[in-house]
Design an enzyme around this catalytic site. Structure first.
Site, PDB file in Angstrom:
ATOM      1  N   GLU A  65       0.822  -1.220   0.000  1.00 44.99           N
ATOM      2  CA  GLU A  65       0.000   0.000   0.000  1.00 44.99           C
ATOM      3  C   GLU A  65       0.857   1.272   0.000  1.00 44.99           C
ATOM      4  OE1 GLU A  65      -3.667  -0.218   2.276  1.00 44.99           O
ATOM      5  OE2 GLU A  65      -3.280   1.788   3.053  1.00 44.99           O
ATOM      6  N   ASP A  66       1.947   1.261   0.738  1.00 45.52           N
ATOM      7  CA  ASP A  66       2.679   2.515   0.986  1.00 45.52           C
ATOM      8  C   ASP A  66       4.088   2.578   0.405  1.00 45.52           C
ATOM      9  OD1 ASP A  66       0.518   3.524   2.380  1.00 45.52           O
ATOM     10  OD2 ASP A  66       1.246   2.825   4.325  1.00 45.52           O
TER      11      ASP A  66
END
Ligand code: ZN
Length: 190
Positions: A65-66
């Site tokens: 996600e990051d």
């Protein structure tokens, strides 16, 4: 990666490299890694028979996600189970934030037990952060709305580990106390 300890250690090292320079949203600007260490530790200490792949997933749960990390890379390095857990804990960042939050409520009940554990540990860590170091500029209302939402998502993750359920409940009680104390002092200032 052969042994359980090697798997967890290499997951920690991988996460440390990928999240380098990232910080938490809180005013204390803690390294993002502190959050991952907390989630991994919660998973390691609240299971009756802690599994290396679950703890490794705690370290890695935000990498896709990051950071620039793909499912394939995780599967190659840490195995299929870890990759699957991380993907279940990955929001679609092309969607607006409110829609992502709504989807977490709707989709979490259908996730695997592994993913539910990681999500419950993740929410526990996030609530602890809001208690100790709330994000810059978050009002009392915004903090309370986050706690309400976290409880909604967490509801379908319960029942897998009583120790993890308890850690989450303690975090909810603590953060509500902390927010009430902040609200109280803000009210007095007015
Ligand atoms: Zn997280």
């Amino acid at each position: 990666v052969t042994s359980a300890l090697a798997l967890v250690s290499s997951a920690a090292a991988f996460a440390a490299r990928r999240h380098v320079g990232q910080t938490r949203k809180g005013v204390a600007r803690e390294p993002y890694l502190n959050h991952l260490a907390e989630v991994a530790f919660l998973l390691a200490t609240t299971s009756e028979s802690p599994e290396a792949e679950l703890v490794a997933s705690g370290w890695l749960h935000d990498t896709v996600e990051d950071t620039k990390t793909s499912r394939e890379e995780l599967a190659e390095t840490f195995g299929e189970r870890v990759a699957a857990i991380v993907m279940e804990c990955t929001d679609d960042k092309s969607l607006p934030k409110d829609e992502r939050k709504r989807l977490q409520v709707v989709e979490t009940p259908h996730k695997s037990d592994d993913a539910k554990r990681v999500k419950l540990a993740d929410k526990t860590s996030n609530l602890r952060d809001i208690a100790s170091s709330p994000p810059d500029g978050w009002s009392v209302e915004r903090c309370l709305a986050y706690v309400d939402w976290a409880q909604e998502v967490a509801a379908s993750c319960r029942g897998l580990s009583s120790a993890l359920d308890q850690a989450f409940d303690d975090a909810v009680a603590d953060v509500r106390r902390a927010i009430a104390a902040r609200g109280g002092s803000a009210a007095q200032e007015v």
